[in-house]
Scaffold this motif. Structure first.
Motif, PDB file in Angstrom:
ATOM      1  N   PRO A  76      26.159  -8.835   3.121  1.00 21.61           N
ATOM      2  CA  PRO A  76      25.479  -8.914   4.448  1.00 21.61           C
ATOM      3  C   PRO A  76      25.720 -10.676   4.896  1.00 21.61           C
ATOM      4  N   THR A 129      21.220 -14.458   1.513  1.00 23.09           N
ATOM      5  CA  THR A 129      20.958 -13.065   2.095  1.00 23.09           C
ATOM      6  C   THR A 129      19.700 -12.380   1.835  1.00 23.09           C
ATOM      7  N   GLY A 130      19.759 -11.791   0.744  1.00 25.52           N
ATOM      8  CA  GLY A 130      18.545 -10.835   0.429  1.00 25.52           C
ATOM      9  C   GLY A 130      17.122 -11.622   0.020  1.00 25.52           C
ATOM     10  N   ARG A 187      13.909 -11.541   2.244  1.00 27.26           N
ATOM     11  CA  ARG A 187      12.630 -11.329   2.049  1.00 27.26           C
ATOM     12  C   ARG A 187      11.580 -12.489   2.013  1.00 27.26           C
ATOM     13  N   ASP A 201      25.848  -6.160  -1.953  1.00 26.19           N
ATOM     14  CA  ASP A 201      24.901  -5.755  -1.290  1.00 26.19           C
ATOM     15  C   ASP A 201      23.669  -6.913  -0.749  1.00 26.19           C
ATOM     16  N   GLY A 202      23.784  -7.856  -1.670  1.00 27.98           N
ATOM     17  CA  GLY A 202      22.705  -8.905  -1.312  1.00 27.98           C
ATOM     18  C   GLY A 202      21.383  -8.466  -2.067  1.00 27.98           C
ATOM     19  N   THR A 203      21.358  -7.765  -3.247  1.00 33.35           N
ATOM     20  CA  THR A 203      20.290  -7.572  -4.003  1.00 33.35           C
ATOM     21  C   THR A 203      20.421  -8.331  -5.275  1.00 33.35           C
ATOM     22  N   TYR A 252      22.972 -13.085  -3.112  1.00 36.21           N
ATOM     23  CA  TYR A 252      21.652 -13.124  -3.132  1.00 36.21           C
ATOM     24  C   TYR A 252      21.077 -14.174  -2.449  1.00 36.21           C
ATOM     25  N   THR A 299      20.586  -7.408   3.358  1.00 35.90           N
ATOM     26  CA  THR A 299      21.270  -6.446   2.328  1.00 35.90           C
ATOM     27  C   THR A 299      21.861  -5.206   2.977  1.00 35.90           C
ATOM     28  N   GLU A 314      27.785 -12.780  -7.087  1.00 34.16           N
ATOM     29  CA  GLU A 314      26.728 -11.677  -6.592  1.00 34.16           C
ATOM     30  C   GLU A 314      25.176 -12.620  -6.323  1.00 34.16           C
ATOM     31  N   HIS A 360      19.693  -0.338   7.868  1.00 32.16           N
ATOM     32  CA  HIS A 360      19.625  -1.796   8.168  1.00 32.16           C
ATOM     33  C   HIS A 360      20.505  -2.114   9.001  1.00 32.16           C
TER      34      HIS A 360
END
Length: 479
Positions: free
Chosen positions: A55, A400-401, A405, A13-15, A397, A414, A393, A419
């Motif tokens: 993402p 993306t995430g 941010r 999920d990009g987190t 991140y 994300t 993962e 979104h």
């Protein structure tokens, strides 16, 4: 009723959290639901069985200002590698606000015939009116401002000139620019002082903007250059991005241990991060002063001798019985790829928790650096799957995430309900960059599908929609 359901994939999920198997439902360009959607109705269902759903990648360091306005034909250098959003206007170079037919190097990395925008609002309006293959957020280039406001670039700006640039930046921020970029390394801004940059960027904090800095030196004087950049960021009171962090020159190989420690220390007291690309060669304008730092130099384009694009400067020097510096001067204006970095430093920087991914690709070079077409698949294939530098993962991140941010791209980066549906589907076992120094525009493998704002934009490297992107205007203070 969903417009689209992507079913059966492994969602990252990009987190930075672990993957989960789930379906993803999209309506009106946004993610509506994540979970078991096997019983739900949809106009279209896409199977992601055996593949990763993530993402869309965010390329935080691009020089795509003019590429964005160029009608796309065939494969797209960003869509084909899973990128759905780019940050343009880096290294002090933005296509606006400036009208000229003779942009000085390195502004000519964007070409010489697109400098027609008297203010930033006009450029953003042109983007709005154009078919955009990807989303774009735009920085204002300090060097571009200098060229517009200063007749003599070989001195610091006067108070009046700084005020003029500051007012122009304020207007650009009001129009939707997300911040300021600098290129103090390059001739148009080399004479600029830290005080000048601080004066020009005075409105950034109130506007919630960011400063992205190509620092003054990435070789012998990198410590001093980093201190200057961090000082500017502190004085401005805004989030600071160190652009394409690297160490050039054999004498500086290994020094990333110290520079990363400096950045970690600074991050305890100010908002700072950096981007990097996954290659041990850089690319920019052809500078005779850079030749001795490099084990080899490849010419990417030359105004004086177009036919030498792709040739080694060493080979040309031998053929002509000249020094490499003499050949470099004769080829001006020109661009080059420099092999001057250590793979150990590249891996150490890339693997750092603060690192984001940016291609720094030059779309208008005749023989571009392969990073233009291969950056993101190279991270996934070479550094994740082959070198196991970090988990998949963590890589996602960084792409993306974290990027969303740091650059204040709300609702992007994300996979979450509400979104925007910027999504890439790829095969983690096959994804790879095929672009090379010999064949720099080869399309990557393993990127099955790319959705931009919920619309299928690319399938297996082939563009199917180049009109799904949007201009992402500044949305307030950054985290």
């Amino acid at each position: 009723m969903f417009d689209l359901i992507i079913e059966g994939g492994e969602l990252i999920d990009g987190t930075g959290t672990a993957r989960v198997r789930a379906d993803l439902g999209v309506s009106r360009g946004k993610i509506l639901s994540i979970g078991d959607l096997s019983a739900a109705r949809a106009h279209e269902r896409v199977s992601a069985q055996g593949r990763i759903v993530a993402p869309g990648f965010i390329d935080v360091h691009t020089h795509d200002d003019r590429l964005l306005l160029t009608p796309a034909a065939g494969a797209h250098p960003k869509l084909s590698q899973g990128v759905t959003t780019v940050v343009a206007g880096n290294c002090g170079v933005s296509l606006a606000p400036l009208e000229t037919t003779n942009p000085p190097p390195p502004l000519d990395i964007l070409g010489t015939d697109g400098w027609i925008y008297p203010d930033f609002a006009a450029y953003l309006d042109a983007l709005d009116a154009s078919p955009l293959a990807v989303n774009v957020a735009c920085l204002v280039g300090h060097s571009t401002l200098r060229v517009k406001y200063m007749a003599d670039l070989e001195r610091p700006a006067t108070r009046a000139e700084s005020a003029g640039m500051a007012a122009e930046l304020a207007r650009a921020l009001a129009a939707g620019a997300i911040g300021l970029s600098t290129g103090l390394y390059y001739p148009p801004a080399k004479a600029a002082t830290a005080e000048e940059v601080i004066a020009v960027g005075a409105q950034l904090k109130a506007a919630g903007g960011i400063v992205a800095m190509h620092i003054r030196d990435e070789g012998d004087a990198i410590d001093e250059a980093l201190r200057e950049a961090l000082h500017i960021g502190r004085e401005l009171g805004v989030a600071t991005v160190i652009s394409h962090h690297k160490l050039v020159g054999t004498a500086n190989h290994g020094r990333s241990v110290q520079t990363l420690a400096m950045l970690e220390q600074a991050a305890r007291g100010q908002a700072v991060c950096f981007d990097c690309y996954p290659y041990n060669a850089s690319s920019t304008m052809l500078l005779p002063s850079r030749v001795k730092q490099s084990s080899d130099v490849l010419v990417t384009w030359s105004g004086a001798e177009p036919g030498v694009a792709g040739r080694s400067l060493k080979e040309l020097a031998r053929e002509r019985n000249q020094t490499e510096e003499e050949v470099a001067r004769a080829l001006q204006p020109a661009g080059a790829i420099y092999f001057a970095m250590s793979e150990d430093d590249v891996s150490r920087i890339l693997g750092h928790p603060m690192a984001m991914i940016g291609s720094d690709g030059l779309a208008h070079d005749v023989r571009p650096h392969p990073r233009l077409w291969g950056t993101f698949p190279r991270v996934l294939g070479h550094y994740v799957r082959e070198k196991k530098l970090f988990p998949l993962e963590a890589a996602i991140y960084k792409m993306t995430g974290l990027s969303a941010r740091r650059f204040g791209l709300a609702g992007r980066g994300t996979l979450a309900p509400g979104h925007h549906a910027d999504i890439v589907i790829f095969d983690e076992h096959r994804v790879a960059a095929n672009a090379s120094y010999e064949h720099p525009t080869e399309v990557s493998s393993g990127i099955a599908a790319v959705f931009v704002n919920g619309r299928l934009a690319c399938r297996d490297g082939v563009s199917v929609n180049v009109d799904a992107g949007r201009v992402l205007r500044r949305q307030g203070a950054l985290a």
